[in-house]
Design a protein around this motif. Structure first.
Motif, PDB file in Angstrom:
ATOM      1  N   PRO A 124      11.930  13.276  30.741  1.00 31.73           N
ATOM      2  CA  PRO A 124      11.647  14.637  30.252  1.00 31.73           C
ATOM      3  C   PRO A 124      10.286  15.173  30.691  1.00 31.73           C
ATOM      4  O   PRO A 124      10.026  16.375  30.564  1.00 31.73           O
ATOM      5  N   GLU A 158      16.039  13.005  21.910  1.00 30.89           N
ATOM      6  CA  GLU A 158      15.497  14.276  21.437  1.00 30.89           C
ATOM      7  C   GLU A 158      14.013  14.150  21.118  1.00 30.89           C
ATOM      8  O   GLU A 158      13.203  15.030  21.451  1.00 30.89           O
ATOM      9  N   THR A 189      11.935  12.034  22.431  1.00 32.93           N
ATOM     10  CA  THR A 189      11.237  11.900  23.701  1.00 32.93           C
ATOM     11  C   THR A 189      11.041  13.263  24.352  1.00 32.93           C
ATOM     12  O   THR A 189       9.976  13.560  24.915  1.00 32.93           O
ATOM     13  N   ARG A 190      12.042  14.111  24.269  1.00 26.83           N
ATOM     14  CA  ARG A 190      11.921  15.480  24.809  1.00 26.83           C
ATOM     15  C   ARG A 190      10.866  16.263  24.037  1.00 26.83           C
ATOM     16  O   ARG A 190      10.062  16.989  24.636  1.00 26.83           O
ATOM     17  N   ALA A 241       7.465  15.239  25.190  1.00 31.83           N
ATOM     18  CA  ALA A 241       7.129  15.765  26.509  1.00 31.83           C
ATOM     19  C   ALA A 241       6.746  17.233  26.467  1.00 31.83           C
ATOM     20  O   ALA A 241       6.241  17.772  27.461  1.00 31.83           O
ATOM     21  N   HIS A 242       6.972  17.864  25.329  1.00 35.61           N
ATOM     22  CA  HIS A 242       6.549  19.256  25.145  1.00 35.61           C
ATOM     23  C   HIS A 242       5.410  19.354  24.135  1.00 35.61           C
ATOM     24  O   HIS A 242       5.191  20.396  23.517  1.00 35.61           O
ATOM     25  N   TYR A 289      10.979  24.404  22.355  1.00 35.45           N
ATOM     26  CA  TYR A 289      10.147  23.202  22.450  1.00 35.45           C
ATOM     27  C   TYR A 289       8.715  23.496  22.858  1.00 35.45           C
ATOM     28  O   TYR A 289       7.839  22.639  22.735  1.00 35.45           O
ATOM     29  N   PRO A 339       5.848  22.390  28.541  1.00 35.16           N
ATOM     30  CA  PRO A 339       5.763  20.955  28.782  1.00 35.16           C
ATOM     31  C   PRO A 339       4.316  20.487  28.905  1.00 35.16           C
ATOM     32  O   PRO A 339       3.422  21.270  29.234  1.00 35.16           O
TER      33      PRO A 339
END
Length: 471
Positions: free
Chosen positions: A97, A408, A410-411, A414-415, A454, A457
């Motif tokens: 991600p 989710e 982890t995503r 990453a944001h 989110y 990034p």
């Protein structure tokens, strides 16, 4: 029911698992004999019995705490010997991600495996009643007779020739060691399945997941402040390799490439450099090129996950246990082995304090406890390796849902969600159980991210001076 008094302990294997088991069991009035087939060096250096010794090593946060509990003052001793203290939140961590946010998390010490093992062996050798016997190989296990020791461990000098069936080839090199308690800590090469068969016990079921992961490492000399991060981790994924760069004692960095199956990295330096340059980010290739390389490429490919279900063998004999890789071996790339061995050593110490080690059924109870302690790391390592190898995942709807939720989180990390990142880190370092990822506050954060977005990034971190120049 109390067992016989444990007077003589034989630990087969003087690697980390065996040393920590000896630390747990050493006490006045007891002899703890550590047997190892290697000639054990007097200084920190790699040895044949630890084929991954030249690869990077990281003691998970809980593992460091467990070793400190078994050997008080070890943390300070390791740091005084040059280990590098790192907050895991300061690592530049990349996954599919994107980059993880930088935020305070958990402290670990980074050092080479030879240094860690050398310091532990020196501490354990000084404990009361401990003796380390090098250059001997376990050749058999026999039950004792009534009125004598419970067990005899047969050994042969490691330099003597072997017969084709694996037994000692020359009687002059043999020795038998009496034991009230035998601890098999001989690693992946354990002969315990063969010895159990000779004792007339049923074979234990063996569970294996092997993604054929391989890694290749070089040491690079870099100034302490050469990188704008404590280390770099590029997670591998199916169809793509990964790698990491971590500092160690003496001003050295280990730069490692990791890949599975046909993507295992080359064993030569030009091939390794090209492999690193082809990763999703070229940070590791540039770190490897930023300093002088020491020596050749060290590769390692014995990485399959293997668990012996001794905990399910009916009629398991008293006074016999297995720990470390002899019980459950993990893909070393996840850094869990020493930590699990330290937790097993703590369980050994607790069972010994209860007088349960040689009591009827005590060894079987301890094996069940050791398997339980390794259950979460086993799920983590085998889950990741199944994905790398394209093997079917868990069929349980709950497990599948948990996997999606971890993806989710982890995503979200990453944001920029540092709370999600810290939660994942605590589970990985075995500080918190996986159920902690389902606490209401995290679920609310996930729902909010889905509804509101989110956010941007996490930007690529500036790792080398050239990164700053490009900005």
């Amino acid at each position: 029911m109390q067992g016989v008094r444990v007077q003589d302990v034989v630990v087969i294997g003087a690697g980390m698992a065996g040393l920590l088991a000896a630390a747990a069991l050493a006490r006045d009035g007891r002899t703890v004999t550590l047997l190892d087939r290697d000639l054990l060096p007097d200084v920190p250096q790699p040895r044949p019995g630890v084929p991954q010794g030249r690869q990077p090593h990281l003691l998970l946060h809980r593992g460091l705490s467990a070793v400190e509990d078994l050997l008080p003052g070890f943390r300070d001793e390791l740091q005084a010997a040059g280990a590098v203290a790192v907050d895991t939140g300061d690592l530049a961590w990349w996954g599919p991600p994107g980059w993880a946010p930088r935020a305070r998390q958990l402290e670990v010490l980074l050092a080479s495996r030879p240094l860690v093992e050398h310091l532990v062996r020196r501490r354990v050798s000084a404990l009361p009643g401990v003796r380390v016997v090098a250059a001997v190989r376990g050749a058999g296990l026999r039950r004792g007779e009534e009125g004598g020791p419970r067990w005899w461990v047969d050994t042969v000098e490691a330099g003597w020739a072997d017969t084709p069936d694996g037994g000692p080839g020359d009687a002059d090199g043999r020795h038998a060691w009496p034991a009230d308690l035998v601890v098999d800590a001989s690693g992946r090469a354990s002969r315990l399945p063969v010895w159990l068969r000779a004792l007339g016990l049923p074979a234990a079921r063996v569970e294996e997941v092997d993604a054929h992961v391989g890694y290749a490492t070089v040491r690079v000399r870099l100034p302490a402040d050469a990188l704008g991060a404590a280390g770099v981790v590029l997670l591998q994924q199916r169809g793509r390799g990964g790698g990491l760069a971590l500092p160690a004692e003496g001003g050295w960095w280990t730069v490692t490439a990791v890949g599975a199956g046909a993507l295992r990295p080359p064993r030569d330096l030009p091939g390794l450099r090209a492999y690193l340059a082809g990763l999703p980010d070229d940070a590791l290739a540039r770190v490897a090129a930023a300093g002088a390389v020491d020596g050749d490429v060290a590769s390692h490919r014995q990485t399959g996950n293997r668990r012996h279900r001794y905990d399910r063998v009916r009629g398991w004999p008293d006074g016999l246990v297995a720990v470390g890789d002899a019980l459950c071996a993990f893909d070393p790339v996840y850094g869990q082995g020493i930590t699990v061995a330290a937790l097993e050593a703590q369980a050994l110490r607790a069972a010994d304090a209860r007088g349960d080690l040689t009591a009827p059924g005590g060894a079987a109870r301890l094996l069940r406890e050791c398997v339980r302690l390794g259950a979460v790391p086993w799920r983590i390592a085998t889950g990741e390796d199944r994905a790398l190898a394209g093997l079917p995942g868990p069929r349980s709807p709950v497990s599948a849902l948990a996997g999606r939720w971890i993806g989710e989180l982890t995503r979200m990390a990453a944001h920029g969600d540092t709370v999600a990142q810290a939660g994942l880190s605590r589970v990985y370092h075995l500080v918190a159980p996986p159920t902690s990822l389902f606490r209401p506050s995290l679920l609310v954060r996930g729902l909010r991210a889905r509804l509101r977005g989110y956010g941007p990034p996490v930007p690529r971190p500036a790792l080398l001076p050239v990164d700053e120049a490009d900005r």
